[in-house]
Write a protein that holds these residues in place. Sequence first.
Motif, PDB file in Angstrom:
ATOM      1  N   MET A 194       0.848  -1.193   0.000  1.00 25.24           N
ATOM      2  CA  MET A 194       0.000   0.000   0.000  1.00 25.24           C
ATOM      3  C   MET A 194       0.884   1.243   0.000  1.00 25.24           C
ATOM      4  N   HIS A 195       0.330   2.327  -0.492  1.00 24.33           N
ATOM      5  CA  HIS A 195       1.042   3.602  -0.533  1.00 24.33           C
ATOM      6  C   HIS A 195       0.620   4.416   0.689  1.00 24.33           C
ATOM      7  N   TYR A 196       1.444   4.369   1.724  1.00 19.10           N
ATOM      8  CA  TYR A 196       1.097   5.034   2.980  1.00 19.10           C
ATOM      9  C   TYR A 196       1.314   6.539   2.879  1.00 19.10           C
ATOM     10  N   GLN A 197       0.409   7.281   3.487  1.00 17.27           N
ATOM     11  CA  GLN A 197       0.536   8.734   3.544  1.00 17.27           C
ATOM     12  C   GLN A 197      -0.005   9.204   4.908  1.00 17.27           C
ATOM     13  N   ASN A 198       0.686   8.805   5.951  1.00 17.08           N
ATOM     14  CA  ASN A 198       0.261   9.130   7.314  1.00 17.08           C
ATOM     15  C   ASN A 198       0.605  10.583   7.627  1.00 17.08           C
ATOM     16  N   THR A 199      -0.375  11.460   7.487  1.00 17.23           N
ATOM     17  CA  THR A 199      -0.146  12.879   7.724  1.00 17.23           C
ATOM     18  C   THR A 199      -0.807  13.389   8.995  1.00 17.23           C
ATOM     19  N   TYR A 200      -1.915  12.785   9.403  1.00 13.97           N
ATOM     20  CA  TYR A 200      -2.598  13.281  10.603  1.00 13.97           C
ATOM     21  C   TYR A 200      -1.681  13.191  11.818  1.00 13.97           C
ATOM     22  N   VAL A 201      -0.857  12.176  11.850  1.00 15.87           N
ATOM     23  CA  VAL A 201       0.036  11.963  12.981  1.00 15.87           C
ATOM     24  C   VAL A 201       1.080  13.072  13.106  1.00 15.87           C
ATOM     25  N   ASN A 202       1.248  13.874  12.048  1.00 17.77           N
ATOM     26  CA  ASN A 202       2.225  14.967  12.073  1.00 17.77           C
ATOM     27  C   ASN A 202       1.627  16.272  12.584  1.00 17.77           C
ATOM     28  N   LEU A 203       0.312  16.288  12.842  1.00 21.35           N
ATOM     29  CA  LEU A 203      -0.327  17.482  13.377  1.00 21.35           C
ATOM     30  C   LEU A 203      -0.006  17.640  14.865  1.00 21.35           C
ATOM     31  N   ASP A 204      -0.432  18.751  15.435  1.00 21.81           N
ATOM     32  CA  ASP A 204      -0.179  19.027  16.851  1.00 21.81           C
ATOM     33  C   ASP A 204      -0.660  17.860  17.714  1.00 21.81           C
ATOM     34  N   PRO A 205       0.180  17.375  18.621  1.00 21.01           N
ATOM     35  CA  PRO A 205      -0.180  16.181  19.411  1.00 21.01           C
ATOM     36  C   PRO A 205      -1.351  16.381  20.357  1.00 21.01           C
ATOM     37  N   ARG A 206      -1.808  17.601  20.540  1.00 23.42           N
ATOM     38  CA  ARG A 206      -3.012  17.805  21.349  1.00 23.42           C
ATOM     39  C   ARG A 206      -4.249  17.240  20.657  1.00 23.42           C
ATOM     40  N   LEU A 207      -4.153  17.017  19.350  1.00 19.78           N
ATOM     41  CA  LEU A 207      -5.300  16.572  18.564  1.00 19.78           C
ATOM     42  C   LEU A 207      -5.548  15.066  18.658  1.00 19.78           C
ATOM     43  N   TYR A 208      -4.641  14.337  19.298  1.00 21.24           N
ATOM     44  CA  TYR A 208      -4.769  12.879  19.309  1.00 21.24           C
ATOM     45  C   TYR A 208      -3.928  12.279  20.425  1.00 21.24           C
ATOM     46  N   HIS A 209      -4.106  10.974  20.614  1.00 21.26           N
ATOM     47  CA  HIS A 209      -3.286  10.224  21.562  1.00 21.26           C
ATOM     48  C   HIS A 209      -2.763   8.991  20.842  1.00 21.26           C
ATOM     49  N   LYS A 210      -1.447   8.879  20.736  1.00 23.60           N
ATOM     50  CA  LYS A 210      -0.844   7.726  20.057  1.00 23.60           C
ATOM     51  C   LYS A 210      -0.839   6.519  20.991  1.00 23.60           C
ATOM     52  N   GLN A 211      -1.297   5.390  20.463  1.00 27.62           N
ATOM     53  CA  GLN A 211      -1.295   4.167  21.262  1.00 27.62           C
ATOM     54  C   GLN A 211      -1.562   2.975  20.349  1.00 27.62           C
TER      55      GLN A 211
ATOM     56  N   GLN B 124      -8.902  -2.235  -3.780  1.00 23.87           N
ATOM     57  CA  GLN B 124      -8.915  -0.778  -3.902  1.00 23.87           C
ATOM     58  C   GLN B 124      -7.740  -0.144  -3.158  1.00 23.87           C
ATOM     59  N   LEU B 125      -7.443  -0.660  -1.974  1.00 26.63           N
ATOM     60  CA  LEU B 125      -6.388  -0.092  -1.143  1.00 26.63           C
ATOM     61  C   LEU B 125      -4.991  -0.508  -1.561  1.00 26.63           C
ATOM     62  N   GLY B 126      -4.868  -1.617  -2.271  1.00 25.06           N
ATOM     63  CA  GLY B 126      -3.569  -2.210  -2.506  1.00 25.06           C
ATOM     64  C   GLY B 126      -3.192  -3.207  -1.429  1.00 25.06           C
ATOM     65  N   TRP B 127      -4.089  -3.410  -0.466  1.00 26.90           N
ATOM     66  CA  TRP B 127      -3.869  -4.410   0.591  1.00 26.90           C
ATOM     67  C   TRP B 127      -3.683  -5.794  -0.029  1.00 26.90           C
ATOM     68  N   ALA B 128      -4.440  -6.070  -1.071  1.00 28.59           N
ATOM     69  CA  ALA B 128      -4.385  -7.388  -1.717  1.00 28.59           C
ATOM     70  C   ALA B 128      -3.036  -7.654  -2.375  1.00 28.59           C
ATOM     71  N   ASP B 129      -2.246  -6.612  -2.591  1.00 28.22           N
ATOM     72  CA  ASP B 129      -0.938  -6.781  -3.239  1.00 28.22           C
ATOM     73  C   ASP B 129       0.182  -7.081  -2.252  1.00 28.22           C
ATOM     74  N   ASP B 130      -0.143  -7.081  -0.968  1.00 28.09           N
ATOM     75  CA  ASP B 130       0.863  -7.290   0.083  1.00 28.09           C
ATOM     76  C   ASP B 130       0.602  -8.643   0.738  1.00 28.09           C
ATOM     77  N   ASP B 131       1.482  -9.599   0.485  1.00 34.95           N
ATOM     78  CA  ASP B 131       1.288 -10.960   1.000  1.00 34.95           C
ATOM     79  C   ASP B 131       1.230 -11.010   2.521  1.00 34.95           C
ATOM     80  N   ASP B 132       2.040 -10.178   3.193  1.00 35.67           N
ATOM     81  CA  ASP B 132       2.059 -10.183   4.645  1.00 35.67           C
ATOM     82  C   ASP B 132       0.734  -9.675   5.208  1.00 35.67           C
ATOM     83  N   LEU B 133       0.205  -8.591   4.611  1.00 37.02           N
ATOM     84  CA  LEU B 133      -1.076  -8.065   5.078  1.00 37.02           C
ATOM     85  C   LEU B 133      -2.198  -9.072   4.848  1.00 37.02           C
ATOM     86  N   MET B 134      -2.180  -9.725   3.691  1.00 36.08           N
ATOM     87  CA  MET B 134      -3.222 -10.700   3.385  1.00 36.08           C
ATOM     88  C   MET B 134      -3.161 -11.883   4.352  1.00 36.08           C
ATOM     89  N   ALA B 135      -1.959 -12.341   4.650  1.00 38.81           N
ATOM     90  CA  ALA B 135      -1.800 -13.519   5.505  1.00 38.81           C
ATOM     91  C   ALA B 135      -2.167 -13.227   6.958  1.00 38.81           C
TER      92      ALA B 135
END
Length: 488
Positions: free
Chosen positions: A1-18, A38-49
């Motif tokens: 999958m093509h990851y684009q984790n951007t929310y985690v880069n916002l001010d940490p008051r907006l969330y709690h990482k866990q 649709q996600l590309g999940w099916a193209d990753d053997d580890d994710l599928m397994a």
Amino acid sequence: MHYQNTYVNLDPRLYHKQPPTALESPRAGHFNTQVAEQLGWADDDDLMARWVDIVGGQYVPSQFEPLAMAYAGHQFGQWAGQLGDGRGLLVAQVLDHNNQLQDLHLKGSGLTPYSRMGDGRAVLRSTIREYLCGHALTQLDIPSSNALGFVVSDTPVRRERMEAGAALMRVADSHIRLGHIEWIASFAPDLLGEFTDYMIDTYYPKSRDSEAPVLAFLQAVVERTARMIADWQLIGFAHGVMNTDNLSITGSTLDFGPFGFMERFNPAWINNHSDHTGRYTYQNQPAIGHWNLNVWLPHFMRLEGVTRDALSDCLAPYEPTFMQHYQQGLCRKLGLPHQKESLSLAFEWLTLLEDNLLDYTNSFRALLGLISPENYPYEKQLLATLTHELQGEALQVWQDWSARYLAHVQALSIEQVVTDMQTTNPVYVLRNSMAQRAITAAKQGQFEEVSRLYELLASPYTVQDIATALDSTPPAPNAPQMPISCSS
């Protein structure tokens, strides 16, 4: 999958990482191969397994960055203060095969700082209902969250009684709600500018081309919300809990709790057993959408150049956008052009349905049996059932209306009429009784009915051999339609 984790880069008051809290012995319920592709999940053997372990919270891929979002909201019209992801985690953001950003959100993943009095878990019945409804709305071409799959486990969860804990990997184009801005306005107002820029750049980049990007963004949210609710009305869908924390900024359906697809047409039907005043009935949804946006918009007056008059201009397109989308869609459901005479016939038709408590989905589809009975034997039978339920004056009203309707249709291209009707009037929607039968079987460890309904709802506009009579059978006219709880 093509990851684009951007929310985690916002001010940490907006969330709690866990990380998620693992379920005990998670087992596969159902896996959505369409979403996986649709996600590309099916193209990753580890994710599928390892998808069961991932959804069950036992394995977190290194590319995931799980976090619980903070937000607030108005619930049943009252300010509820801080809310947030009390049983869910935004685990990753990815670009799908259409280059569209999608959130992967794990629901039922355990306690977070926002759980309040909750236990952080989901039960099997609510998980199955959300899984099937997201799939159903997506296949009906209504903007909605969907899901990659769900699991059931040995983790005990208490609701009205002890039940099996479950988890769902929800997929949506955004999990940012109107309530996010309400939270910022109350608890971190200094973040409003930064967060607004994030919403524009991530979800409404075309607004940057405007002389007033913030106002262009706000108006776009208003118009998308109006079109989404018009789509709900056209298909007979009642969300059941339209709190501000349950409306997405992208105009996509989010948070399935006490939802219901209209069966016997009663616009005042209360489908949420907690909705004691009927605030969130089907007939109130357009007005509630406007109310929610009217509560949301004034928070942006903190931004430079945003005035009360400008916000009023942003909200003004809501009603005409809703009315145009709804009226055009209603005419298409009858195969008619969008004009005054067509609308008059359409509203007479809805009155006939309401006065006689006819089934919403079946009645619209039955009109194909009126126009072209030789080509639509299933619909011809639906029509026979409809007319059998009408007696005396009601039968005369139907005969008069159908004669005038046919006169309008015969002046048009029958081929175009049939095409419009066939592609806007589903044969199958997710009736509460259908979901309940799947839930009952799943509690016994049998998920074949979930699989059958998944296949049935994948092609809702086509008569299918795998259908049963119960899939299209409404409750008796005077039988109460089943209200649903938020944990159902």
